[in-house]
Design an enzyme around this catalytic site. Sequence first.
Site, short mmCIF file in Angstrom:
data_model
loop_
_atom_site.label_atom_id
_atom_site.label_comp_id
_atom_site.label_asym_id
_atom_site.label_seq_id
_atom_site.Cartn_x
_atom_site.Cartn_y
_atom_site.Cartn_z
N ASP A 171 -1.14 -27.41 -30.66
CA ASP A 171 -0.09 -28.20 -31.32
C ASP A 171 -0.50 -29.67 -31.36
O ASP A 171 -0.44 -30.38 -30.36
CB ASP A 171 1.24 -28.02 -30.58
CG ASP A 171 2.42 -28.62 -31.35
OD1 ASP A 171 2.20 -29.18 -32.44
OD2 ASP A 171 3.55 -28.53 -30.85
N ALA A 204 -0.23 -34.01 -37.51
CA ALA A 204 -1.04 -34.40 -38.67
C ALA A 204 -1.21 -35.92 -38.76
O ALA A 204 -1.96 -36.40 -39.60
CB ALA A 204 -0.42 -33.86 -39.96
N ASP A 205 -0.53 -36.67 -37.89
CA ASP A 205 -0.69 -38.13 -37.92
C ASP A 205 -2.15 -38.53 -37.67
O ASP A 205 -2.64 -39.51 -38.24
CB ASP A 205 0.20 -38.80 -36.86
CG ASP A 205 1.69 -38.71 -37.19
OD1 ASP A 205 2.04 -38.21 -38.28
OD2 ASP A 205 2.50 -39.13 -36.35
N LYS A 251 11.90 -33.16 -42.35
CA LYS A 251 11.02 -34.10 -41.64
C LYS A 251 9.65 -33.91 -42.28
O LYS A 251 9.00 -32.90 -42.06
CB LYS A 251 11.02 -33.72 -40.15
CG LYS A 251 10.31 -34.70 -39.24
CD LYS A 251 10.41 -34.20 -37.79
CE LYS A 251 9.32 -34.82 -36.93
NZ LYS A 251 9.23 -34.15 -35.61
N LYS A 253 3.67 -41.44 -28.80
CA LYS A 253 4.89 -41.13 -28.03
C LYS A 253 4.47 -40.58 -26.66
O LYS A 253 3.59 -39.73 -26.57
CB LYS A 253 5.75 -40.12 -28.78
CG LYS A 253 6.35 -40.71 -30.05
CD LYS A 253 7.34 -39.76 -30.70
CE LYS A 253 7.81 -40.34 -32.02
NZ LYS A 253 6.92 -39.96 -33.16
N VAL A 283 5.00 -40.46 -39.61
CA VAL A 283 3.90 -41.43 -39.73
C VAL A 283 2.94 -41.00 -40.84
O VAL A 283 2.57 -41.80 -41.71
CB VAL A 283 3.18 -41.59 -38.38
CG1 VAL A 283 1.87 -42.36 -38.55
CG2 VAL A 283 4.08 -42.32 -37.38
N GLU A 300 9.01 -46.30 -41.54
CA GLU A 300 9.25 -44.86 -41.69
C GLU A 300 10.74 -44.55 -41.56
O GLU A 300 11.53 -45.39 -41.12
CB GLU A 300 8.44 -44.07 -40.67
CG GLU A 300 8.56 -44.58 -39.26
CD GLU A 300 9.01 -43.52 -38.28
OE1 GLU A 300 9.80 -42.64 -38.66
OE2 GLU A 300 8.58 -43.60 -37.12
MN LIG Z 1 3.16 -29.66 -34.29
#
Ligand SMILES: [Mn+2]
Lengths: 308, 308, 308
Positions: free
Chosen positions: C144, C147-148, C92, C165, C112, C31
């Site tokens: 929140d 979308a990964d 991004k 993370k 990702v 990535e």
């Molecule tokens: Mn978000």
Amino acid sequence: MSKSISPLLPIVYSSEVTAAKARGAPLVALESTIITHGMPFPGNLEMARSVEQIVRLEGAVPATIAVIEGVLHIGLEPEQIAALAQMKDVMKLSRADIAFALAERRSGATTVAATMIAAARAGISVFATGGIGGVHRGAEESFDISADIEELARTAVIVVSAGPKAILDIPKTLEMLETRGVPVVTYDSEEFPAFWSRISGLKSPLTLPSPAAIANFQRMREQLGIDGGMLIANPVPLEDEIAREEMEIYIGRALASAEREEITGKAVTPFLLDTIFHMTGGRSLKTNIALVENNARLAAEIAVAMNA
Amino acid sequence: MSKSISPLLPIVYSSEVTAAKARGAPLVALESTIITHGMPFPGNLEMARSVEQIVRLEGAVPATIAVIEGVLHIGLEPEQIAALAQMKDVMKLSRADIAFALAERRSGATTVAATMIAAARAGISVFATGGIGGVHRGAEESFDISADIEELARTAVIVVSAGPKAILDIPKTLEMLETRGVPVVTYDSEEFPAFWSRISGLKSPLTLPSPAAIANFQRMREQLGIDGGMLIANPVPLEDEIAREEMEIYIGRALASAEREEITGKAVTPFLLDTIFHMTGGRSLKTNIALVENNARLAAEIAVAMNA
Amino acid sequence: MSKSISPLLPIVYSSEVTAAKARGAPLVALESTIITHGMPFPGNLEMARSVEQIVRLEGAVPATIAVIEGVLHIGLEPEQIAALAQMKDVMKLSRADIAFALAERRSGATTVAATMIAAARAGISVFATGGIGGVHRGAEESFDISADIEELARTAVIVVSAGPKAILDIPKTLEMLETRGVPVVTYDSEEFPAFWSRISGLKSPLTLPSPAAIANFQRMREQLGIDGGMLIANPVPLEDEIAREEMEIYIGRALASAEREEITGKAVTPFLLDTIFHMTGGRSLKTNIALVENNARLAAEIAVAMNA
Ligand SMILES: [Mn+2]
Ligand SMILES: [Mn+2]
Ligand SMILES: [Mn+2]
């Protein structure tokens, strides 16, 4: 919408299912987690045999699904069911790990999600279970939600249940099924059931009065090109039910025990069912068996109607 | 990405849509819940006619979508719109139950999700509505979230709206659209709108300045093989907007009424819209009509650009 | 399960990737958000070069993915990586907007989710990153969620990471991966890692001991017709880890700063990583580089095993 089966997939059909497929007979998938994680031996074996027999009496062929030593079985021979009912350390397989058990040559029982996947791949469109997984109580904090909902949103199999397991948060489970676009049809009642009880206090999103109407609805979904399955809620017979008010007391206590003993993940549902079994002096199990048998009967009728 | 239509599907195209398809003219899908559940008669009928006329004036052909007595209509004849505008006990159809209405020969109005499904099946890629459903206020406890988001994540239709209905939780709706990978594009503004108001206090995730740019974005998504639709947010014209601060007062009061009167499920949104209609002396409806007309115009322009 | 590429898609393969595809060599996608938003120059450039070199040493070919002036690059030439590492105002890109950057001729780094989409379209089935996005702390209120997770549930790419993370809510991220049916496999450990740390306090849902076993699991998923990807969690090497207890202090302070400074949306993760970089005197970055290199090595081994 069934995908073609890779010739490399380690899949075996029982002799009964093989013959049924050859003559185009209606098939009903059955899950195996209820055998390995849902009930103690030998009641689990009796239940498994009785459920298969009910499917046969209604004119359909049972296909109990499990992974045994890395092979996906669509239908189990009688001696395989007997062995599974006493097996230890069997994995509890869902969408994420059914292929893991195949790849690592492990044995595993299939939950609703994994049974749907296996059924769809084997061309079986109707599946009987006790209750589906869904949104756990406290999920607004824990995010603990079963993959069964994802599978219903994706895989075109009719799942016949007595509703979500009542240890779950039923209103949130209904909301999430609506959000994901899954039809929820109560059979012959406007009241949505609550597994051991005929009444949940919630109105059913949809109601249909007959196996033929259910089969017709699913066919129309396919004609419209809508993928995903549907949930049929089949209220437990009146003579077998335990009243909701009574069950809620046991469920509350069992949940408190699970928290006290720090039970988490896939162990939660088996722990709760076992705790409630002891609290009710075995009545919860008797009801559970009755509702699974009731669902097997309706599923067979739907499978026959789908074949008509 | 459109699926083939089963010859058994009870589907009928209006004469106007049939002719448009024959000559390859651009089409715009229109939903019918706004007619049956969104506005009182006869304002709803005037709105429906006016919106169709706007689509025609922009060079596209309107296809109002509804289920009438078990038949999926792609485009309604004038007398059918008039009948629908006065029909009682019409179902409000979403992904879970559009096929139910077809199978059970019922009549139903299509929400955003169901209209997207029908449009995609009919080969229509642009759809104009008022506002989409989304995450309800309080959904962190209730889990009440519309299937419109699921449909946007799945079905390749451009949905032109004035944003999510402002009675919803707009920040959470934007978060969930991002989580599900749905593009949210505000037309010609960097500020995300709030249905009756041009301003939501939130920056739009994406902005595009022209129908051609929107059409080009959607084409690129298809070329990249990304399925699912996109949400276009088209701010209500300045002369028709009601300021957000004012609307928030009405919305808060209407939500309190709904809670007091224990309104739940699919009845919530129609109840809130009706309550706000009375609180604003009908101004909310006037704005609602203006924004739907505004969206129909933009949708037609996008459909023309998609056809170029 | 890879979709055919439209001839209109603006896509370019690097000379190295073109040659690799011609001879059927194993490929590893990389990535670019980590280059543009994850680390300061020139450390980011050194990392990008070193990671590519590690993939080559293991017998595979690196394909760093980015959008440059409206063109999707599968593999970057050395001078393109150098330019990207110093570029300002790079988008991004995730599932919702990767096609936007192509359509609007913008430049963007792929997260990702977007890297998975591009890799799948280019026929690359293994991808190395640092850590995936997931459920943010506080998501029970903010909704929140990256979308990964959606992409892992949809797109058949093996993502090799050091876990989510650690600034995220790791237990909730694991729950949501289970809900969406995504396999989570820790490489050669039963303990699920936490990005900078080898230990998260959580048991891994699944464990596999070798690249060959991982490749075999993915092949079995494909044979069973299950779509979607899988997450490989590869614990950071012992000599490079920062203990979880220590990291949790920095993360807590960084989250408090973000709230104080009202950082929101896509800016949150880069802000937190940068704040933690300063708090740890650069140690967090050194660990981050070490874990990415470690993941590139494992991804190359998996790609080689997939090719065998
Ligand atoms: Mn978000
Ligand atoms: Mn769970
Ligand atoms: Mn709802």
